[in-house]
Write an enzyme that holds these catalytic residues in place. Structure first.
Site, short mmCIF file in Angstrom:
data_model
loop_
_atom_site.label_atom_id
_atom_site.label_comp_id
_atom_site.label_asym_id
_atom_site.label_seq_id
_atom_site.Cartn_x
_atom_site.Cartn_y
_atom_site.Cartn_z
N THR A 134 0.84 -1.20 0.00
CA THR A 134 0.00 0.00 0.00
C THR A 134 0.88 1.25 0.00
OG1 THR A 134 -0.23 -0.17 2.41
CG2 THR A 134 -2.04 -1.02 1.11
N GLN B 266 3.69 -11.96 1.57
CA GLN B 266 2.28 -12.22 1.27
C GLN B 266 1.88 -11.43 0.02
OE1 GLN B 266 1.20 -10.82 5.43
NE2 GLN B 266 -0.33 -12.38 5.15
N ILE C 228 1.84 -9.92 -3.88
CA ILE C 228 1.83 -10.57 -5.20
C ILE C 228 2.38 -9.64 -6.28
CG2 ILE C 228 -0.14 -12.05 -4.62
CD1 ILE C 228 -1.94 -10.05 -6.14
N HIS D 159 1.59 -16.03 -1.49
CA HIS D 159 0.30 -15.87 -2.16
C HIS D 159 0.46 -15.79 -3.68
CE1 HIS D 159 -1.61 -14.13 1.79
NE2 HIS D 159 -1.25 -15.39 1.88
N CYS E 239 -1.98 -21.86 -16.82
CA CYS E 239 -3.05 -22.71 -17.30
C CYS E 239 -3.33 -23.75 -16.22
CB CYS E 239 -2.66 -23.41 -18.60
SG CYS E 239 -3.87 -24.66 -19.08
N CYS F 191 -3.59 -25.93 -24.82
CA CYS F 191 -4.59 -26.96 -24.55
C CYS F 191 -6.01 -26.42 -24.46
CB CYS F 191 -4.23 -27.72 -23.27
SG CYS F 191 -4.61 -26.82 -21.77
N SER G 137 2.82 -6.30 8.05
CA SER G 137 1.79 -7.34 8.09
C SER G 137 1.09 -7.29 9.42
CB SER G 137 2.40 -8.73 7.88
OG SER G 137 1.39 -9.72 8.07
N ASN H 215 4.75 -2.50 12.09
CA ASN H 215 3.43 -2.43 11.46
C ASN H 215 2.70 -1.21 11.98
OD1 ASN H 215 1.56 -3.77 9.63
ND2 ASN H 215 0.27 -4.08 11.43
#
Ligand SMILES: [Zn+2]
Length: 254
Positions: free
Chosen positions: A27, A102, A104, A122, A130, A158, A196, A221
């Protein structure tokens, strides 16, 4: 000695430092999490975005991709912030064993930490998998298809269902990364939490694994966490100012 000095002192004495990062770090780079007011999350209902709904119907997948596409812009534009850069500096100083995250957004790698030192609990938004054959696609490539009007992209090899390589609500944690992270937490002598709130599994468990194995614990934190009572040092504030101050001190003293 204040908390910043004490944290720097602990890092200097440490032989194996593991840094654990969460949404607070993202953030500060302008990426909204589901708590951010007015962010992309406020326009979607998270109960519609579960892994089960994604698998269940084309409609569920369309909704998910719509959400994922809306959140991609700020993710792709985000830059590492001073907190990320401070952790990368610890690595350059030879003081970092690994980062467990955590997040991404891939910002630790982009700040200069080698890929093999970042454990993504995560997953990552930078790849699309896929679900049938396991082929991976760079996110940018799939974004082009969404931009061209495709609502639910399919695998070239596929024809299978594809999903960003992130862990969704209702989706199992990645086994390999979770085991790696637990092993790193158990083997370190200093566990530093940055941004966190330590409430979701398995994040909540990692500092306890470290502590039970005899490591020291630092928690930085904005708000108090349930693990503050176990911490040796607690800093309530943003990671962006705190981490660079600590690392400056580490550099001055080593
Ligand atoms: Zn496939």
């Amino acid at each position: 000695m204040n908390e910043i000095e004490a944290a720097a002192d602990m890092i200097i004495r440490s032989k194996r430092l593991v840094v654990f990062t969460g949404a607070g770090m993202s953030t500060e780079s302008g990426i909204s999490d589901f708590r951010s007011p007015g962010g992309v999350w406020s326009r979607f209902d998270s109960s519609e975005l579960t892994f089960q709904k994604f698998l269940a119907s084309e409609e569920g997948r369309e909704k998910y991709w719509e959400f994922s596409n809306s959140s991609w812009g700020e993710m792709a534009a985000a830059q590492p912030n001073p907190g990320h850069n401070a952790i990368a500096e610890l690595d350059r100083l030879g003081r970092l064993d690994c980062v467990i995250t955590q997040n991404i957004d891939g910002l630790h790698q982009r700040s200069g930490i080698p890929e093999e030192k970042v454990i993504e609990l995560h997953g990552t938004a930078w790849w699309v998998n896929c679900l049938e054959c396991g082929q991976r696609y760079p996110r940018e490539q799939i974004q082009e298809r969404l931009g061209a009007g495709i609502k639910v992209p399919r695998c070239d090899s596929c024809g299978g269902i594809m999903k960003p390589a992130t862990i969704s609500f209702g989706q199992a944690m990645p086994e390999r990364e979770t085991r790696q992270a637990e092993a790193k937490a158990a083997a370190c002598d200093l566990f530093l939490v940055a941004g966190s709130s330590l409430v979701v599994y398995p994040a909540a468990q990692m500092p306890l694994i470290a502590k039970e194995s005899g490591a020291k614990l630092i928690i930085i934190n904005l708000t108090p966490t349930p693990h503050d009572p176990y911490a040796d040092i607690t800093i309530h504030g943003k990671t962006g100012p705190a981490l660079p101050q600590i690392v400056e001190r580490v550099k001055a003293l080593s």
